[in-house]
Design an enzyme around this catalytic site. Structure first.
Site, PDB file in Angstrom:
ATOM      1  N   PRO A  82      64.419  75.696   9.053  1.00 13.21           N
ATOM      2  CA  PRO A  82      63.327  76.420   9.697  1.00 13.21           C
ATOM      3  C   PRO A  82      63.664  77.082  11.035  1.00 13.21           C
ATOM      4  O   PRO A  82      62.928  77.948  11.479  1.00 13.21           O
ATOM      5  CB  PRO A  82      62.276  75.330   9.914  1.00 13.21           C
ATOM      6  CG  PRO A  82      63.046  74.051   9.973  1.00 13.21           C
ATOM      7  CD  PRO A  82      64.251  74.237   9.096  1.00 13.21           C
TER       8      PRO A  82
ATOM      9  N   ALA B 285      59.910  75.383   6.032  1.00 12.37           N
ATOM     10  CA  ALA B 285      59.176  75.438   7.304  1.00 12.37           C
ATOM     11  C   ALA B 285      58.152  74.298   7.480  1.00 12.37           C
ATOM     12  O   ALA B 285      58.131  73.655   8.530  1.00 12.37           O
ATOM     13  CB  ALA B 285      58.523  76.801   7.466  1.00 12.37           C
TER      14      ALA B 285
ATOM     15  N   LYS C 263      63.878  91.883   6.369  1.00 14.67           N
ATOM     16  CA  LYS C 263      62.776  91.118   5.817  1.00 14.67           C
ATOM     17  C   LYS C 263      61.717  90.806   6.855  1.00 14.67           C
ATOM     18  O   LYS C 263      61.015  89.842   6.717  1.00 14.67           O
ATOM     19  CB  LYS C 263      63.239  89.800   5.176  1.00 14.67           C
ATOM     20  CG  LYS C 263      63.640  89.901   3.702  1.00 14.67           C
ATOM     21  CD  LYS C 263      62.502  90.361   2.856  1.00 14.67           C
ATOM     22  CE  LYS C 263      62.884  90.560   1.405  1.00 14.67           C
ATOM     23  NZ  LYS C 263      63.002  89.339   0.653  1.00 14.67           N
TER      24      LYS C 263
ATOM     25  N   MET D 198      52.688  82.379   5.499  1.00 15.19           N
ATOM     26  CA  MET D 198      52.370  83.812   5.584  1.00 15.19           C
ATOM     27  C   MET D 198      50.866  84.064   5.615  1.00 15.19           C
ATOM     28  O   MET D 198      50.390  85.016   5.006  1.00 15.19           O
ATOM     29  CB  MET D 198      52.973  84.566   4.374  1.00 15.19           C
ATOM     30  CG  MET D 198      54.489  84.555   4.367  1.00 15.19           C
ATOM     31  SD  MET D 198      55.193  85.233   2.861  1.00 15.19           S
ATOM     32  CE  MET D 198      55.127  83.836   1.742  1.00 15.19           C
TER      33      MET D 198
ATOM     34  N   ASP E  22      68.778  86.996   6.587  1.00 20.41           N
ATOM     35  CA  ASP E  22      67.587  87.743   6.954  1.00 20.41           C
ATOM     36  C   ASP E  22      67.011  87.228   8.264  1.00 20.41           C
ATOM     37  O   ASP E  22      67.557  86.349   8.921  1.00 20.41           O
ATOM     38  CB  ASP E  22      66.565  87.788   5.813  1.00 20.41           C
ATOM     39  CG  ASP E  22      66.209  86.412   5.319  1.00 20.41           C
ATOM     40  OD1 ASP E  22      66.107  85.497   6.157  1.00 20.41           O
ATOM     41  OD2 ASP E  22      66.033  86.257   4.095  1.00 20.41           O
TER      42      ASP E  22
END
Ligand code: SAH
Length: 497
Positions: free
Chosen positions: A11, A118, A56, A165, A34
């Site tokens: 993470p 994460a 990304k 997200m 990324d």
């Protein structure tokens, strides 16, 4: 044999990569990484490795997913070992599935190396266990990317709900959950850049969190956790309670020497920012050191005033026709770091002062007869004259030779100015020698340092700071890196800085 490894980089805290992930990175020919992959991990790849940023960040895809897959296939077909380094775990919202399929379709050998996703980093570094016998026996991981794609009636009522997200869609998600009967009082939190020193947490309830996120202006990447377990943070948040948590501390030492101080600061919860203000270089003229080494047997004392002096003396010795067998002299070190550099060579230090400055060294010499003794002092081009002058007064014959020189790195000024002009200024800057202090202030200007607390390694460095029109907020009591860290810890514990 060529192979593609889909590797989870964890993470954010680079130490959270797996041993297997690190091993494959260390033999990669190509690394495709990324935005979320911890950037310092790239340093683990060999120097020859090609490093390709494939983007990304939401709106700025450097490469499309198809292009990334094509690149993986193409590099593997060239016979290379390819690492696709991703943030978190490759198989959790990481599109690792698509990449593995593309490799399978192309008949290319691959392996998947899991990473700490994460939410697991968040759980550990905020003190929120995702399950708990008293509160929770089910956890759901969902994406907040498209609110309508999820049946909130089905997954949203799971006891612990983790939303990747979901920062921008959270207001809608919270409404859905409450409309389906989830209590508005349910504890909830959003965590940005989990496991890094700049980790940021906003905590509230299902009813309040959306407004709190907006008010704080929290930006991605952040993950939201909803559930009773969030309450445990108050009791278990070890990371937020580290003594230097949230402090941004500038390290001005030379790049190759910054590591130990940075690592110690990180351990204490701080975010070390390396801004090297000196760079160690070979001497401007190597001849005097070479001549001194040629008559090494003639010296009675060999004095080292820095670990750099030791290192450069040794390389000059290696280049000469002589070796350590020529040395008859007693060895003297200014302080523990210099002594460690001598001892690393399996040599012993005969003399060291009680205080790790020139004055302390001179004090240590007091019992010794120096009349007619020959002393060699290999050191930086620019340095204090106190030691040679005082030893000469006592009858010693002192050869001061340049063993190395320090210069200001080319990018210090630009990087330094940007750093101190940032909206969130560093809290502290550490100066570990007069030259780091002088170069720092010359590079960024003294106005830029207003409001930033200066931590000085000792009285000589503090005096230099003062002469340049600033004041050290703290000074180490013992003149070492650890002493410097102690001084900062003391001030922070007292609520100063
Ligand atoms: N494969 C990744 C997830 C990538 S999707 C993993 O396993 O973690 C991108 C989302 O991951 C972000 O929007 C955010 O919700 C989450 N994320 C990734 N790194 C994070 C971090 N350090 N702190 C908080 N959330 C993070």
């Amino acid at each position: 044999m060529s192979k593609v490894y889909l590797v989870g980089g964890g993470p954010g805290d680079p130490d959270l990569i797996t041993v297997k992930g690190r091993n494959v990175l260390e033999r990669a020919d190509v690394v495709l990484y990324d935005h979320l992959a911890p950037e310092t991990l790239l340093a683990l790849a060999p120097a020859h490795a090609e490093r390709i940023y494939v983007g990304k960040k939401k709106a700025e895809h450097a490469f499309s997913q198809e292009e990334i897959c094509a690149l993986l296939v193409e590099r593997a077909r060239r016979g290379l070992t390819v690492v696709r380094l991703k943030g978190g775990d490759p198989f959790l919202f990481g599109r690792g599935g698509e990449e593995a399929e593309a490799l399978a379709d192309a008949g290319i050998a691959f392996e998947v190396v899991p990473g700490v996703t994460a939410p697991l980093g968040i759980a550990a570094y905020t003190g929120v266990p995702l399950t708990h016998r008293d509160h929770t026996s089910a956890v759901s991981f969902v994406t907040g990317h498209a609110v309508d794609a999820i049946d909130w009636g089905k997954v949203g009522l799971a006891e612990t709900l983790v939303i990747y997200m979901g920062l921008t869609t959270f207001p809608a998600i919270a409404r859905e959950l409450m409309a389906r009967g989830r209590s508005p009082e349910t504890p909830a939190m959003a965590v940005r850049w989990a496991t890094r020193p700049d980790q940021e947490t906003v905590a509230g309830t299902l009813a309040t969190l959306a407004a709190q996120i907006a008010e704080r202006g929290l930006k991605p990447p952040a993950t939201i956790v909803v559930g009773e377990v969030v309450r445990l943070r108050e009791k278990l948040d070890w990371f937020g309670r580290l003594p230097l948590a949230g402090k941004r501390i500038v390290v001005t030492r030379a790049r190759e020497q910054a590591d130990t101080l940075s690592a110690r600061l990180r351990e204490l919860g701080a975010e070390p920012i390396e801004l090297p203000t000196i760079e160690i270089q070979p001497p401007s003229d190597p001849a005097p050191l070479g001549q001194a080494i040629a008559k090494l047997a003639a010296y009675d004392w060999l004095i080292f005033t820095s670990a750099n002096g030791v290192r450069h003396f040794v390389s000059a010795l290696d280049r000469s026709a002589a070796d350590w067998r020529a040395l008859r002299a007693k060895i003297c070190a200014i302080g523990p770091a210099t002594r460690a550099a001598v001892e690393a060579l399996h040599l012993k230090v005969d003399l060291m002062g009680a205080e790790y400055v020139a004055e302390g060294l001179l004090e240590a010499f007091r019992p010794y007869e120096l009349k007619g003794k020959r002393v060699l002092l290999p050191r930086a081009k620019v340095a204090r004259d106190l030691v040679p002058v005082e030893l000469a007064k006592r009858g010693a014959e002192v050869d001061v030779v340049e063993a190395y020189q320090t210069i200001v790195p080319a990018d210090t000024e630009a990087r330094g100015r940007a750093l101190f002009a940032a909206a969130r200024k560093p809290d502290w800057v550490t100066v570990t020698s007069s030259s780091t202090a002088r170069n720092l202030i010359a590079a960024v200007g003294k106005e830029a340092l207003v409001g930033v607390r200066i931590a000085s390694i000792g009285p000589v460095t503090s005096r230099t700071v003062r002469e340049l029109g600033l004041e050290a907020a703290v000074e180490a009591r013992v003149y070492t890196m650890e002493g410097l860290v102690e001084a900062v810890l003391g001030a922070v514990a007292d609520g100063q800085g």
